[in-house]
Write a protein that holds these residues in place. Structure first.
Motif, PDB file in Angstrom:
ATOM      1  N   THR A 153       0.839  -1.201   0.000  1.00 11.42           N
ATOM      2  CA  THR A 153       0.000   0.000   0.000  1.00 11.42           C
ATOM      3  C   THR A 153       0.875   1.254   0.000  1.00 11.42           C
ATOM      4  N   ARG A 154       1.932   1.211   0.809  1.00 14.43           N
ATOM      5  CA  ARG A 154       2.845   2.368   0.854  1.00 14.43           C
ATOM      6  C   ARG A 154       3.601   2.519  -0.466  1.00 14.43           C
ATOM      7  N   LEU A 155       4.038   1.392  -1.032  1.00 13.24           N
ATOM      8  CA  LEU A 155       4.844   1.460  -2.254  1.00 13.24           C
ATOM      9  C   LEU A 155       4.007   1.881  -3.458  1.00 13.24           C
ATOM     10  N   GLN A 156       2.697   1.621  -3.377  1.00 12.03           N
ATOM     11  CA  GLN A 156       1.833   1.994  -4.503  1.00 12.03           C
ATOM     12  C   GLN A 156       1.857   3.512  -4.724  1.00 12.03           C
ATOM     13  N   THR A 157       1.858   4.282  -3.630  1.00 11.46           N
ATOM     14  CA  THR A 157       1.800   5.746  -3.804  1.00 11.46           C
ATOM     15  C   THR A 157       3.087   6.282  -4.418  1.00 11.46           C
ATOM     16  N   THR A 158       4.225   5.679  -4.011  1.00 11.92           N
ATOM     17  CA  THR A 158       5.486   6.169  -4.587  1.00 11.92           C
ATOM     18  C   THR A 158       5.682   5.616  -5.994  1.00 11.92           C
ATOM     19  N   ALA A 159       5.185   4.395  -6.234  1.00 11.52           N
ATOM     20  CA  ALA A 159       5.254   3.839  -7.603  1.00 11.52           C
ATOM     21  C   ALA A 159       4.467   4.717  -8.569  1.00 11.52           C
ATOM     22  N   ARG A 160       3.271   5.127  -8.127  1.00  5.70           N
ATOM     23  CA  ARG A 160       2.407   5.948  -8.989  1.00  5.70           C
ATOM     24  C   ARG A 160       3.036   7.323  -9.212  1.00  5.70           C
ATOM     25  N   SER A 161       3.613   7.887  -8.160  1.00  2.00           N
ATOM     26  CA  SER A 161       4.203   9.230  -8.281  1.00  2.00           C
ATOM     27  C   SER A 161       5.364   9.249  -9.266  1.00  2.00           C
ATOM     28  N   HIS A 162       6.163   8.160  -9.279  1.00  2.00           N
ATOM     29  CA  HIS A 162       7.361   8.125 -10.138  1.00  2.00           C
ATOM     30  C   HIS A 162       7.161   7.351 -11.433  1.00  2.00           C
ATOM     31  N   GLY A 163       6.025   6.704 -11.577  1.00  2.00           N
ATOM     32  CA  GLY A 163       5.813   5.872 -12.759  1.00  2.00           C
ATOM     33  C   GLY A 163       6.762   4.681 -12.798  1.00  2.00           C
ATOM     34  N   VAL A 165       8.086   0.581 -11.520  1.00  2.00           N
ATOM     35  CA  VAL A 165       7.685  -0.773 -11.149  1.00  2.00           C
ATOM     36  C   VAL A 165       8.298  -1.034  -9.771  1.00  2.00           C
ATOM     37  N   MET A 166       7.476  -1.414  -8.814  1.00  2.00           N
ATOM     38  CA  MET A 166       7.960  -1.747  -7.472  1.00  2.00           C
ATOM     39  C   MET A 166       7.810  -3.247  -7.264  1.00  2.00           C
ATOM     40  N   VAL A 167       8.916  -3.887  -6.928  1.00  2.00           N
ATOM     41  CA  VAL A 167       8.907  -5.328  -6.685  1.00  2.00           C
ATOM     42  C   VAL A 167       9.098  -5.551  -5.180  1.00  2.00           C
ATOM     43  N   VAL A 168       8.161  -6.257  -4.562  1.00  2.00           N
ATOM     44  CA  VAL A 168       8.253  -6.559  -3.130  1.00  2.00           C
ATOM     45  C   VAL A 168       8.494  -8.055  -2.963  1.00  2.00           C
ATOM     46  N   GLU A 169       9.579  -8.396  -2.268  1.00  2.00           N
ATOM     47  CA  GLU A 169       9.881  -9.818  -2.033  1.00  2.00           C
ATOM     48  C   GLU A 169       9.427 -10.227  -0.631  1.00  2.00           C
ATOM     49  N   ARG A 265      12.359  -0.958  -8.987  1.00  2.00           N
ATOM     50  CA  ARG A 265      13.045  -0.981  -7.688  1.00  2.00           C
ATOM     51  C   ARG A 265      12.549  -2.182  -6.887  1.00  2.00           C
ATOM     52  N   ALA A 266      13.449  -2.718  -6.060  1.00  2.00           N
ATOM     53  CA  ALA A 266      13.067  -3.867  -5.235  1.00  2.00           C
ATOM     54  C   ALA A 266      13.051  -3.507  -3.762  1.00  2.00           C
ATOM     55  N   THR A 267      12.120  -4.094  -3.022  1.00  2.00           N
ATOM     56  CA  THR A 267      12.086  -3.990  -1.559  1.00  2.00           C
ATOM     57  C   THR A 267      12.038  -5.395  -0.994  1.00  2.00           C
ATOM     58  N   LEU A 268      13.029  -5.703  -0.177  1.00  2.00           N
ATOM     59  CA  LEU A 268      13.070  -7.030   0.458  1.00  2.00           C
ATOM     60  C   LEU A 268      12.554  -6.872   1.887  1.00  2.00           C
ATOM     61  N   LEU A 269      11.390  -7.418   2.173  1.00  2.00           N
ATOM     62  CA  LEU A 269      10.778  -7.196   3.493  1.00  2.00           C
ATOM     63  C   LEU A 269      11.466  -8.010   4.579  1.00  2.00           C
ATOM     64  N   GLY A 270      11.991  -9.176   4.229  1.00  2.00           N
ATOM     65  CA  GLY A 270      12.779  -9.975   5.160  1.00  2.00           C
ATOM     66  C   GLY A 270      12.128 -10.179   6.517  1.00  2.00           C
ATOM     67  N   HIS A 271      12.940 -10.007   7.559  1.00  2.00           N
ATOM     68  CA  HIS A 271      12.487 -10.350   8.904  1.00  2.00           C
ATOM     69  C   HIS A 271      11.495  -9.352   9.501  1.00  2.00           C
ATOM     70  N   LEU A 272      11.238  -8.247   8.766  1.00  2.00           N
ATOM     71  CA  LEU A 272      10.150  -7.356   9.210  1.00  2.00           C
ATOM     72  C   LEU A 272       8.842  -8.134   9.302  1.00  2.00           C
TER      73      LEU A 272
END
Ligand code: F6P
Length: 345
Positions: A153-163, A165-169, A265-272
């Motif tokens: 949900t958080r990454l969607q707003t920044t993905a939309r603002s910058h046009g 692709v956000m990849v969440v692992e 861009r990639a975001t690795l959520l890991g142990h969060l």
């Protein structure tokens, strides 16, 4: 009776709520001993009394007050079988039964330990991965899904603002449950699961189209996701356990080469996904499991794990759970939901 309680494998939100429920349900009629860091505590004799004061305020606390260990297998500890040592500890402390709170690995060890040493065992299914056979929902899973959904949900707003692709692992090992539910809850455009190897060409075409249509794209990829025509290279750890992670970055590199005009861009959520307080759902499920495990002890129902089936907490023989892994089935309703919404899955 004198009952040992241990938590084994990776931690997850809700472990303390289970320990609390088991302890408060069995006191004062029974005596409880907390075993530190899973089966490691049995091998090195690290046990301590559990009383109401030790557990009372722990309902909403993440982690495990007993500590845990990912690879403490008494049948294969540093290349040696130490199960006799662990069994001696049980005898020294006059344990009548063991409540083992763990994932597929720890429940498999608990089943074998109970069978070979003759210690009555009750299991409680724990894992954010939600991959325990015979159990539709392990506690910790809902909390992990909430983290993934919030991140998307958080990454969607920044993905939309910058046009972009956000990849969440996400985590999950060989099971795609976290990515599937987290991806759906967070509105991902593509959800990549270990159970459904994907073709890079098809994903690239999909992402290109989605960015053209809506200006950005959100991809949720499970750490165990695989290419339809390729192998995954995992880091092999001592004890035979593979460490996953990195598929999100690899995917971003691939997409970057194939779609140079679109930033990824990639975001690795890991142990969060494993840390922090359990959700309200997980607090209730942990409490139900803990109370059900205590009831098993009181009624002498051993060699079972408590499990959620439908809306009921049931007992499943540990022998049916040991060594198995529950993965997303091919025709699962959530896959149909995703497909109906146009999600690449
Ligand atoms: O099984 C739970 C889990 O969080 C997996 O989803 C993940 O692959 C693994 O544990 C990570 O383990 P570690 O804490 O050893 O990195």
């Amino acid at each position: 009776m004198r009952i040992g309680v241990l938590t084994g494998g990776g931690d997850c939100p809700g472990l303390n709520a289970v320990i609390r429920a088991v302890t408060l349900s069995l006191l004062p009629a029974h005596e409880l001993l907390g075993i530190e860091r899973g089966f490691w505590g049995l091998m090195v004799d690290r046990l301590r009394p559990l009383d109401a004061a030790a557990v009372r305020d722990r309902l909403d606390e993440g982690g495990t007050l007993l500590g845990t260990h990912n690879r403490a297998d008494p049948f294969a500890w540093e290349g040696t079988d130490r199960s006799e040592l662990a069994w001696q500890t049980c005898r020294r402390h006059a344990l009548d039964a063991l409540v083992a709170i763990g994932g597929d690995g720890s429940l498999t060890i608990a089943e074998r330990f109970g069978r070979q040493c003759g210690l009555p065992v009750v299991g409680v299914p724990k894992t954010i991965d939600n991959d325990i056979e015979g159990n539709e929902r392990s506690f910790g899973f809902d909390s992990a899904v909430a983290v993934v959904a919030d991140a998307l949900t958080r990454l969607q707003t920044t993905a939309r603002s910058h046009g972009r692709v956000m990849v969440v692992e996400t985590m999950g090992r060989d099971a795609g449950w976290i990515a599937l539910e987290g991806g759906l809850a967070g509105g991902a455009d593509a959800i990549l699961l270990p159970e459904r190897p994907f073709a890079l060409d098809a994903l690239t075409d999909f992402v290109r189209l989605r960015v053209a249509e809506q200006g950005y794209a959100l991809v949720c990829v499970a750490e165990g996701a695989r290419l339809a025509d390729g192998a995954q290279s995992w880091q092999q750890l001592p004890g035979g356990v593979a460490r996953l992670g990195g598929v999100g970055n690899a995917l971003v590199q691939e997409l970057g080469q194939r779609l140079p005009q679109i930033e990824a861009r990639a975001t690795l959520l890991g142990h969060l996904q494993r840390g922090g307080a359990p959700t309200a759902f997980d607090r209730v499920l942990s409490t139900r499991f803990g109370v059900a495990a205590a009831t098993c002890v009181r009624e002498g129902a051993f060699g079972v794990t408590v499990a959620l089936q439908g809306d009921r907490v049931v007992r499943v023989p540990l022998a049916l759970v040991a060594g198995k892994n529950r993965r997303v089935p091919a025709a699962h309703e959530l896959l149909n939901c995703a497909a109906a919404l146009g999600v690449f899955v």
